[in-house]
Write a protein that holds these residues in place. Structure first.
Motif: not given
Length: 495
Positions: A74-77, A79-80, A105-106, A129
């Motif tokens: 999950k990339s949401k939330g 911080r890369k 990702e979308s 995606k």
């Protein structure tokens, strides 16, 4: 550290997108499929080998650099940037591939369609995606950057870098000493030369670098003869005012941020961006607390203007998410092939950056000029603090300050402001006539308290006192606040 403040303007965050023009839109891809002898509904036959090639290349690049491909479920939330800073803390900041992230990702992709009525078949854009790779590397010229590579057509690339790190490398090449905190220069041996370098970037050199990165991390570009076309997705320009000491900036920034959030209106925002005011414009301001401090932000459509403090640096930052917002005189070619020079929107091409740098610099300067017109109340704040706090006299006795909202203090202050005292001065006897509930001893202590706070001054050799300049301004303000603000606000409103 220099004794005088310095100013440096430079691009900050720059995000460019790479588009494979031969497969950028549905009709173009449909034409490629037709030449390959592939039906639109069999688009997977064309796209799947490309996806596998991108995946295999990502694994090979990571293996060659001795790094792992980290999959983020999950990339949401997440911080890369924080993840990369942890990796850099372990490996150091030497050039090379730093890390590879794999994220689902979308993306905007292509979907086949068929019209039974006309019998026509084609492609259309649709949301989807796909697996996406983020290649983070420390480049010898651009510093830390990332290349975002989707694994499905149209394989639109995204490259991010910070021009402050690029400028740091230019200074190193010329042997100019400097010191940075985060992405801001706080010391520099030659500020003038640094500004010249910041304004003298070569877009052609940057474009060459982008093509090299595309060939390295997205090898499918070899299949398309026209390669990638580069355009500006987002660009930030930072105007940094560097102070000699943090203590000089802190009180100034506190005042400027408070005044700006209260005084900047939509017409002002339009003026900053050199645009006419439009009542329909989507605009607003907000104040936010960040980890490193606070930030004020003014938004006008897809443009934003921010101000925040970075230790010793006051940063004014203009951000454009659509550079076609700006207009300039350029050659325009009409559909019939005729050419003419006229006022037109900026193109999204990266070569528009040479115009954008001057435009965004002017935006920051207009905002800085506006901040300079705001009233400086530093001295007034000092005076207010002086009369409200407890002080000590020469005998080390304490005298409490004055509270404008305290009934007793306000009563005394308004009595001292009476007109006859302004002409003839006041004394213990005259003030007792106005404050009959006070004894001579109490009046004496009131007079001494007023003197110790700098509100009264005594006439030498007499028992008369006059209001000081500070006392006069304070008492007038007390009366104005009481009669025109507090009492009207406390009056009951009609139902």
């Amino acid at each position: 550290t220099q004794d005088t403040d310095n100013v440096l303007g430079c691009f900050d965050r720059v995000v460019v997108t790479g588009t494979l023009t031969e497969v950028a839109y549905p009709d173009a891809l449909a034409g490629v499929l037709h030449r390959e002898g592939i039906r639109c509904f069999d688009i997977g036959q064309f796209a799947e080998p490309l996806r596998l090639r991108i995946r295999d290349n990502a694994l090979a690049q990571a293996q060659a650099a001795g790094v792992e491909v980290q999959y983020l479920a999950k990339s949401k939330g997440v911080r890369k940037e924080a993840l990369i800073e942890q990796v850099l803390a372990r490996r150091g900041r030497q050039p090379g591939l730093v890390h590879v992230l794999s994220v689902m990702e979308s993306c905007t992709t292509f979907k086949p369609w068929h019209d039974k009525t006309t019998g026509k078949t084609g492609l259309k854009l649709a949301p989807g995606k796909c697996a996406t790779y983020y290649f983070y590397l420390m480049d010898e010229e651009l510093g830390l950057l990332y290349v975002r590579v989707p694994t499905w057509l149209p394989c639109r690339l995204q490259i991010y870098f910070n021009a402050h790190h690029w400028l740091a490398r230019q200074l190193q090449r010329e042997g100019i000493a400097f010191r940075m905190e985060d992405n801001a220069f706080v010391e520099c041996a030659d500020w003038k030369r640094a500004q010249e370098l910041a304004q003298g970037f070569a877009v052609a050199r940057w474009e060459k670098k982008f093509h090299e990165l595309a060939a390295r991390f997205c090898p499918v570009v070899e299949k398309f003869t026209h390669g990638y076309h580069w355009s500006v997705m987002q660009v930030e320009y930072a105007l940094d005012v560097v102070f000699a000491k943090r203590e000089r900036l802190a009180p100034l920034y506190e005042r400027l941020s408070r005044e700006a959030v209260l005084t900047v209106r939509v017409p002002d925002m339009a003026r900053f961006w050199d645009k006419r005011f439009s009542p329909e414009a989507q605009a607003g301001s907000d104040f936010k607390t960040l980890v490193e401090g606070t930030r004020i932000k003014h938004v006008l459509g897809r443009q934003s203007l921010k101000m925040y403090d970075k230790g010793r640096v006051l940063r004014i930052e203009a951000t454009s998410n659509d550079i076609t917002f700006f207009r300039h005189h350029r050659k325009v070619v009409s559909r019939d092939g005729q050419e003419e020079y006229k006022l037109a929107a900026l193109k999204k091409s990266i070569y528009s950056l040479t115009d954008v740098v001057g435009i965004l610099a002017a935006v920051c300067e207009r905002y800085l000029d506006f901040l300079g017109t705001l009233a400086d109340d530093t001295a007034q704040r000092h005076d207010l603090d002086r009369i409200s706090r407890t002080v000590r006299d020469q005998q080390h006795r304490t005298w409490r300050g004055f509270n404008l909202f305290h009934k007793e203090d306000l009563h005394v202050l308004l009595a001292v402001l009476r007109g006859e005292f302004l002409i003839h001065g006041l004394s213990n006897r005259r003030l007792r006539a106005v404050l009959p509930d006070k004894t001579a001893g109490q009046i004496g202590r009131i007079l001494q308290r007023l003197r110790n706070h700098g509100l009264l001054k005594k006439v030498g050799g007499t028992y008369r006192y006059y209001l000081s300049e500070l006392g006069r301004r304070l008492l007038v303000a007390a009366r104005r606040v009481t009669e025109h603000v507090i009492l009207p606000a406390l009056h009951p409103q009609p139902a």
